[in-house]
Design a protein around this motif. Structure first.
Motif: not given
Length: 811
Positions: A369-370, A372-373, A376, A354
């Motif tokens: 943030k990661w 929410r990917q 992940c 990311i």
């Protein structure tokens, strides 16, 4: 005549103390010639300690022609003393030879409404006249009990301490004394022996009295609309001052002297709201013994600071009214439904695919943030709980330094090193956001917390060394943690520091649970109080103990609480089993939830084979030399698959270590606490071992599915629930779940063969036509494996290939 008449003296209360003489006082008609100094004041009262009271503190007393050993349970709070056999072992019975010898087993007694253990033995039979003897208490399982602080007849032998039996000191040498006026904890006092031209002075220490001190006042910085109240508990300080700063490294813009209250708290009020200001304390006092370390030049970070610029401070004052808006509370899975992965913030993130700026890749914000990917790693793995290695403010001076976090310096503040802007307290909102991201991904958040020792700078040292840390009466630190100090968790304000910081993490960040590092050092009474306090605040709280320390093992005592514990026996057995060195009965024991050893109900055991400590599991079992599992053999991979099948099929809470699903290796390095390069997860390796990762994911998904419910019992299954099958001459075995049909008609059959040759297991019934094989050592298909991948099951005999595992479903 002895070189000294008074060995030790200490206060127990404000007006009563204990004097320990060098030898028995046999003159009943007149008391010892003791007085107070300064002023050569007479004692109000002097009374010899009773034999039994001495026995409680000394482990023995002389009872007529017998010597009676006394094991006093309040002094050994981590022992399950009602269920565990206890023996006395020493110079007089061969030490180790006394274990399991009925002649040296202690028995339950009752005196004055208090239960204890005791053993009476004839003096002349076992003890030579005028000869010293050492002893210790030991459980039937060989756990030697270290001496509690209350012991007054200890002798040090190298790195160990033992009780001492001294014919010259049988309890008649110990006296209670009372003073006319209440003792001032800030003043020196001495007990003086004066007779026949001999004058000897012995300092009266504050040890027992000091350790009972506490306060109910609000601590830290309490903000109101037009003022801020500062409070610090420092019971033996002579002076406490507060420094306020506009900038972290700026000049002091306001310095205030705090006022001492009788309960040991110091307070001051600033006539404005200090949100956004920075602060620290100076604590001063006399260092006239080895139990205090006051230093007027050392800036002290408030133990109750909710944010810190760095490990040395200063603290940042943050108004709770300015915290981000609270989210709806997260409801974690029930304990028996948990599948946990232990992970480290930076190890997860440093090589994550990311795009992040460097300051975000180091901590909370980037990991949120990661998470929410959709790609992940933790989302793909399918676990429903993460156990984060410590995130409380730890001791690394540079934000870029790699650390595991096990050297905390503050228990309220999230780690400044994981923050993008610690000078302005961004760690508060960023950690809140991270917990929210985990919750949005369906993962409960369990924090690894370290309440057994602290790191450097040691702010509590300079507040009161003896009050906050395990010490002998000369001030020498104990070190059962192996980290240089042991937090004295049993004092009122240390207990309160633990409880208040845990409640803060739950209320402000909605944390779902805690894993206590070296919980044996925290102690049973504190752990019970933690359980009651946190369950009142959040009934779903998850409580996990690492049950050992260099001092002992608290696991058996926790069976009667609401704690679950890391199961090191599962770790060691499973590791040996997949190498072909175990046994079938052991496998059945752990598959069925380790009943009776550390678990009274299945979810009281956390089953695992690898954590952050020691070798990575693939490095431990690899066939390669030097424990180098970074290029694993085919058998290494196969054994990895056997291991996760056993882990996911065992009753209890399964826990994986980060990267275990793609054979993460530390390249044979045993202790990687400073090796971020070896701990960081290499996601290219996940692609290389995608088949193993997918195999782990399939087992996790099945365990959490309705079909996998037989692996997830919230209570003890009824008798007859399991049926056990064996392969004569081998450790290969099979286990049938729900054998008696008590939980419906569906059943699961699990079988494993850790040997490099094929074996047969005699199953008899059930008939194979009713079962569908859904997993082997390479594949997991809930709809059923294709025929070539299924094992031969004929005439009631199941044939298992070398290094194989199988799972069958009926229903």
């Amino acid at each position: 005549m002895p070189d000294r008449h008074i060995l030790e003296a200490f206060w127990e209360t404000r007006d009563r103390g204990l004097a320990i003489l060098a030898q028995d006082w046999l003159d009943i008609a007149s008391p010892p010639p003791l007085r107070f100094n300064p002023g050569n004041q007479p004692l109000r009262l002097l009374r010899q300690m009773s034999p039994f009271a001495y026995g409680r503190r000394a482990g023995y007393f002389v009872n007529g022609t017998d010597l009676e050993f006394v094991f006093w349970p309040p002094y050994y709070p981590n022992i399950d003393w009602e269920d565990e056999a206890m023996f006395v072992a020493g110079d007089f019975n061969g030490w180790q030879k006394a274990i399991d010898d009925p002649a040296w087993k202690l028995h339950h007694e009752m005196r004055d409404g208090q239960r204890f253990l005791s053993l009476r033995v004839p003096l002349k039979k076992h003890f030579e006249e005028n000869k010293l003897a050492r002893f210790k208490f030991v459980t039937g399982e060989g756990r030697w009990q270290e001496l509690p602080p209350e012991v007054i007849n200890r002798i040090r032998d190298g790195d160990h301490e033992n009780y001492l039996i001294d014919p010259a000191r049988t309890g008649l040498h110990v006296f209670y004394f009372w003073s006319e006026a209440q003792h001032n904890i800030l003043k020196r006092a001495e007990l003086v022996w004066e007779a026949e031209g001999v004058r000897e002075a012995c300092p009266i220490t504050n040890s027992d009295f000091l350790l009972s001190q506490g306060s109910d006042r609000a601590l830290g910085a309490q903000l109101e609309a037009d003022r801020t109240l500062f409070s610090l508990f420092a019971p033996r300080a002579a002076r406490v001052s507060l420094n306020l700063y506009e900038e972290p490294a700026g000049p002091i813009f306001l310095k205030i002297e705090l006022t001492r209250h009788e309960d040991g708290c110091w307070e001051a009020t600033v006539p404005f709201n200090c949100h956004g200001k920075y602060y620290d304390f100076y604590v001063e006092g006399e260092n006239f013994d080895g139990t205090r370390l006051f230093n007027p030049k050392v800036k002290i970070l408030d133990p109750y600071a909710t944010a810190a610029v760095g490990p040395a401070g200063p603290g940042l004052i943050f108004d709770p009214a300015k915290y981000p808006a609270a989210r709806p509370p997260f409801q974690p899975p029930s304990w028996h439904d948990l599948v946990v992965v232990e992970a480290h913030v930076r190890d997860l993130l440093v090589q994550a695919r990311i795009d992040l700026p460097p300051e975000e890749r180091r901590g909370f914000k980037g990991l949120a943030k990661w998470l929410r990917q959709p790609d992940c790693y933790l989302r793909q793995l399918g676990v429903n709980a993460v156990e984060l290695q410590p995130i409380q403010q730890y001791d690394s001076p540079q934000a870029t330094d790699y650390a595991w976090g096990y050297m905390p310096v503050n228990y309220f503040a999230p780690a400044s090193a994981y923050s993008t802007d610690p000078s302005h307290g961004s760690q508060i909102a960023e950690f809140q956001e991270l917990v929210g991201a985990f919750h949005d991904a369906g993962l409960a958040v369990i924090l690894d917390v370290v309440y057994n020792h602290v790191g450097e700078p040691n702010h509590l040292f300079c507040i009161d060394k003896f009050y906050y840390f395990g010490c002998d009466h000369e001030g020498h630190l104990t070190n059962w943690s192996g980290c240089g100090n042991d937090l004295r968790t049993t004092t009122p304000m240390a207990r309160r520091l633990i409880l208040d910081s845990l409640l803060h993490l739950v209320r402000v960040y909605d944390v779902d649970g805690f894993r206590f590092d070296l919980a044996d050092l925290v102690g049973l009474s504190v752990l019970k109080e933690v359980e009651a306090t946190l369950k009142a605040a959040k009934p779903s709280i998850i409580l996990i103990a690492e049950p050992w320390s260099f001092k002992g093992h608290i696991g058996p005592a926790l069976r009667h609480t609401g704690w679950t514990v890391w199961n090191d026996h599962f770790r060691e057995f499973t590791t040996q089993y997949v190498l072909g060195q175990g046994n079938a009965s052991g496998l059945h024991f752990f598959l069925t939830g380790s009943p009776g050893s550390i678990a009274t109900w299945p979810a009281q055991t956390v089953n695992y084979v690898q954590s952050h400590d020691d070798l990575a599991w693939v490095d431990r079992i690899t066939e390669n030399p030097g424990h180098r599992g970074d290029n694993p053999s085919a058998n290494d991979v196969r054994r990895h698959h056997l291991m996760v099948a056993i882990l996911m099929s065992s009753l209890g809470i399964p826990m994986l270590a980060q990267g275990q699903d793609f054979l993460h290796s530390k390249q044979g390095v045993n202790n990687t606490y400073q090796r971020g390069d070896l701990n960081a997860l290499d996601y290219a390796r996940l692609e290389k071992f995608r088949a193993t990762h997918d195999y782990f994911c399939a087992w996790i998904k099945f365990r959490l599915s309705p079909e996998g419910r037989h692996f997830r019992h919230d209570g003890n299954p009824p008798e007859g629930y399991f049926a056990r099958y064996y392969a004569p001459g081998f450790s290969a075995a099979a286990l049938l779940y729900n054998a008696n049909g008590s939980f419906g008609t569906d059943q699961l059959l699990f079988a494993v063969n850790p040997h490099p040759v094929s074996v047969e297991i005699e199953l008899g019934t059930p008939a194979p036509d009713n079962f569908l094989q859904i997993a082997n050592q390479e594949n997991f298909l809930p709809s059923g494996l294709p025929e070539p991948a299924r094992f031969t099951w004929k005439d009631g005999k199941l044939r298992l290939p070398p290094l194989s595992v199988g799972l069958w479903r009926k229903g």
